[in-house]
Enzyme design. Structure first.
Site, PDB file in Angstrom:
ATOM      1  N   PRO A 138       0.726  -1.118  -0.172  1.00 32.73           N
ATOM      2  CA  PRO A 138      -0.231   0.771   0.143  1.00 32.73           C
ATOM      3  C   PRO A 138       1.072   1.245   0.113  1.00 32.73           C
ATOM      4  O   PRO A 138       1.994   1.124   0.981  1.00 32.73           O
ATOM      5  CB  PRO A 138      -0.554  -0.081   1.149  1.00 32.73           C
ATOM      6  CG  PRO A 138      -0.896  -1.348   1.655  1.00 32.73           C
ATOM      7  CD  PRO A 138       0.471  -2.338   1.321  1.00 32.73           C
ATOM      8  N   CYS A 139       0.767   2.116  -1.223  1.00 37.61           N
ATOM      9  CA  CYS A 139       0.879   3.845  -1.214  1.00 37.61           C
ATOM     10  C   CYS A 139       0.548   4.011   0.306  1.00 37.61           C
ATOM     11  O   CYS A 139       1.021   4.464   0.502  1.00 37.61           O
ATOM     12  CB  CYS A 139       0.555   4.128  -2.299  1.00 37.61           C
ATOM     13  SG  CYS A 139       1.873   3.475  -3.459  1.00 37.61           S
TER      14      CYS A 139
END
Length: 222
Positions: A138-139
């Site tokens: 995940p960013c």
């Protein structure tokens, strides 16, 4: 560090692209792509109701709509992760925790709470993926909501943000999430603050896009 305050995502996007291309520093990613980045970029959107999409955003309105729908309601596609599951179905000890439901109920009970946070990083999954040559983690890392003066204020943290193709969809999708929370709590939606540790543009991959929409910035790539 770069901080701006703009009324809309559209206005902040167009300024950010120019700023990163002009004053960012070059780096090479783990998979060998050249990026230009500004570390610790903070954007405050003061009027999130302004949702027009910049004609310079290459993916357009449909991409924003799809991202928002997937974030709020989930997707049938199979990914190594998706934000809807991480926020609404976070797995812990064979259970699923709806972090957004917790936030809504907590804010209804205690409007001064500073504990209304949601996270996406799952060490048991994301550390293993990060140790491989390929794979996505995940960013978006963190979302927090505060109520002050009977308004909901939203802050998000990205470890990494692809400015050219992702930022607009990210921000407008997360604003939609904030509006959902505000409606359920019964307060007005205030401002949206977006913090990116690495705000970047892939300057080789997206050179054609830069040339088409920001030709005045090409001189900074020479």
């Amino acid at each position: 560090m770069y901080c701006i305050k703009k009324p809309s995502v559209r206005a902040s996007y167009e300024e950010l692209v120019k700023e990163v291309l002009k004053n960012g520093e070059d780096m090479i990613t783990e998979d060998g792509q050249k990026c230009r980045e500004i570390r610790n970029t903070v954007i405050e959107i003061t009027n999130p109701k302004l949702k027009s999409i910049s004609p310079k955003y290459p993916l357009g309105k449909k991409a924003v709509e799809q991202y928002t729908n997937n974030l709020l309601y989930g997707s049938e596609n199979v990914f190594s992760y998706d934000y809807h599951s991480r926020l609404f179905k976070y797995p812990v000890n064979n259970k699923e925790i709806n972090q957004i439901d917790f936030i809504v109920e907590k804010l209804k009970e205690q409007q001064n709470s500073r504990r209304c946070v949601a996270i996406t990083w799952q060490p048991n999954i994301d550390i293993e993926v990060s140790n491989k040559d390929h794979g996505s983690v995940p960013c978006l890392q963190f979302v927090q909501f505060l109520i002050r003066d009977n308004k909901l204020y939203q802050t998000v943290l990205f470890r990494s943000n692809d400015l050219a193709v992702a930022f607009v969809s990210n921000a407008l999708g997360l604003i939609a999430l904030g509006e959902m929370v505000a409606e359920k709590v019964g307060v007005d939606y205030g401002t949206y603050t977006h913090h990116s540790v690495s705000m970047h543009i892939y300057i080789d991959r997206d050179r054609d896009y830069i040339e088409k929409y920001f030709p005045e910035s090409l001189k900074y790539l020479e």
